[in-house]
Design a protein around this motif. Structure first.
Motif, short mmCIF file in Angstrom:
data_model
loop_
_atom_site.label_atom_id
_atom_site.label_comp_id
_atom_site.label_asym_id
_atom_site.label_seq_id
_atom_site.Cartn_x
_atom_site.Cartn_y
_atom_site.Cartn_z
N ILE A 52 2.15 -6.14 27.18
CA ILE A 52 3.03 -4.79 27.18
C ILE A 52 3.16 -4.50 28.51
N GLN A 53 2.01 -4.27 29.04
CA GLN A 53 1.87 -3.64 30.56
C GLN A 53 2.59 -4.39 31.58
N LYS A 54 2.44 -5.97 31.36
CA LYS A 54 3.02 -6.79 32.38
C LYS A 54 4.72 -6.68 32.08
N ALA A 55 4.96 -6.49 31.06
CA ALA A 55 6.55 -6.57 30.71
C ALA A 55 7.11 -5.23 31.18
N VAL A 68 0.76 -1.20 -0.12
CA VAL A 68 0.03 -0.11 0.01
C VAL A 68 0.93 1.38 0.03
N ARG A 69 2.14 1.06 -0.06
CA ARG A 69 3.07 2.29 -0.14
C ARG A 69 2.96 3.09 0.97
N ARG A 70 3.15 2.49 2.23
CA ARG A 70 2.96 3.45 3.22
C ARG A 70 4.05 2.81 4.40
N ALA A 71 4.59 3.72 4.92
CA ALA A 71 5.64 3.69 6.01
C ALA A 71 5.17 4.01 7.47
N ILE A 72 5.54 3.33 8.58
CA ILE A 72 4.91 3.57 9.82
C ILE A 72 6.24 3.79 10.82
N ILE A 73 6.38 4.77 11.53
CA ILE A 73 7.29 5.07 12.39
C ILE A 73 6.78 4.57 13.75
N VAL A 74 7.32 3.67 14.64
CA VAL A 74 6.75 3.31 15.83
C VAL A 74 7.74 3.84 16.92
N ASP A 75 7.32 4.47 17.86
CA ASP A 75 8.23 4.87 18.89
C ASP A 75 7.76 4.49 20.23
N ILE A 76 8.27 3.64 21.09
CA ILE A 76 8.13 3.20 22.25
C ILE A 76 8.67 4.12 23.43
N THR A 77 7.94 4.41 24.20
CA THR A 77 8.61 5.23 25.45
C THR A 77 7.95 4.73 26.59
N ILE A 78 8.57 4.79 27.74
CA ILE A 78 8.17 4.82 29.10
C ILE A 78 8.55 5.62 29.94
N LEU A 105 -2.53 -5.09 15.41
CA LEU A 105 -2.53 -5.81 16.60
C LEU A 105 -3.70 -5.82 17.38
N GLY A 106 -3.98 -6.93 17.62
CA GLY A 106 -5.27 -6.94 18.62
C GLY A 106 -4.85 -6.43 20.22
N CYS A 107 -6.01 -6.34 20.91
CA CYS A 107 -6.06 -5.91 22.14
C CYS A 107 -5.36 -7.13 23.29
N TRP A 108 -5.23 -8.21 22.74
CA TRP A 108 -4.57 -9.06 23.59
C TRP A 108 -3.07 -8.78 23.95
N ILE A 109 -2.43 -7.87 23.12
CA ILE A 109 -0.98 -7.81 23.37
C ILE A 109 -0.94 -6.64 24.42
N LYS A 110 -1.92 -5.97 24.79
CA LYS A 110 -2.04 -4.85 25.63
C LYS A 110 -1.42 -5.20 27.13
N LYS A 124 4.22 2.57 35.57
CA LYS A 124 3.36 1.69 36.40
C LYS A 124 2.35 1.20 35.70
N GLY A 125 2.69 1.12 34.42
CA GLY A 125 1.81 0.23 33.32
C GLY A 125 0.47 0.94 32.58
N LEU A 126 0.29 2.37 33.08
CA LEU A 126 -0.61 3.30 32.85
C LEU A 126 -0.55 3.27 31.19
N LEU A 127 -1.92 3.54 30.58
CA LEU A 127 -1.84 3.69 29.14
C LEU A 127 -2.50 5.11 28.62
N ALA A 128 -2.15 5.52 27.49
CA ALA A 128 -3.11 6.80 27.14
C ALA A 128 -4.22 6.22 26.67
N LYS A 129 -5.34 6.84 26.36
CA LYS A 129 -6.67 6.66 25.80
C LYS A 129 -6.48 6.16 24.53
N SER A 130 -5.60 6.60 23.78
CA SER A 130 -5.41 6.43 22.20
C SER A 130 -4.28 5.13 22.13
#
Length: 105
Positions: A85-88, A8-18, A77-82, A61-67
């Motif tokens: 991620i929090q546990k890790a 689909v000629r699309r790039a995705i930048i994923v940035d993970i921060t804690i 990705l399904g919500c099963w991974i949420k 502490k594992g809190l997530l943003a609404k988004s």
């Protein structure tokens, strides 16, 4: 991390921060603005139609943003991974605290 979907000629930048709990919303907004110029540059350099920035923000502490759920959907990705991620993140925070406390004794 940069993902490219050539079909689909699309790039995705994923940035993970804690960040700390107080900086949850600030960190997400900061990541979006920080990578805006890079997204435009990738779009022109790699000849893709669009580049999307997806900030994955989980506090110590594992809190997530609404988004968070919306960002997982954009990554297909399904919500099963949420929970995983929090546990890790919480386990790593506990490991850091334990290491610090053993140094103090």
């Amino acid at each position: 991390m940069v993902l490219v979907d050539r079909s689909v000629r699309r790039a995705i930048i994923v940035d993970i921060t804690i960040p700390h709990d107080d900086n949850l919303m600030k960190a997400g907004k900061e990541k979006l603005s920080k990578y805006l110029d890079l997204a435009h540059e990738i779009t022109t350099m790699w000849n893709v139609e669009s580049t999307v920035v997806i900030p994955i923000v989980v506090t110590v502490k594992g809190l997530l943003a609404k988004s968070f759920d919306q960002h997982l959907k954009k990554l297909s990705l399904g919500c099963w991974i949420k929970g995983r991620i929090q546990k890790a993140v919480v386990l790593e925070t506990a490991r850091i605290v334990r290491r610090f406390l053993t140094l103090e004794l």
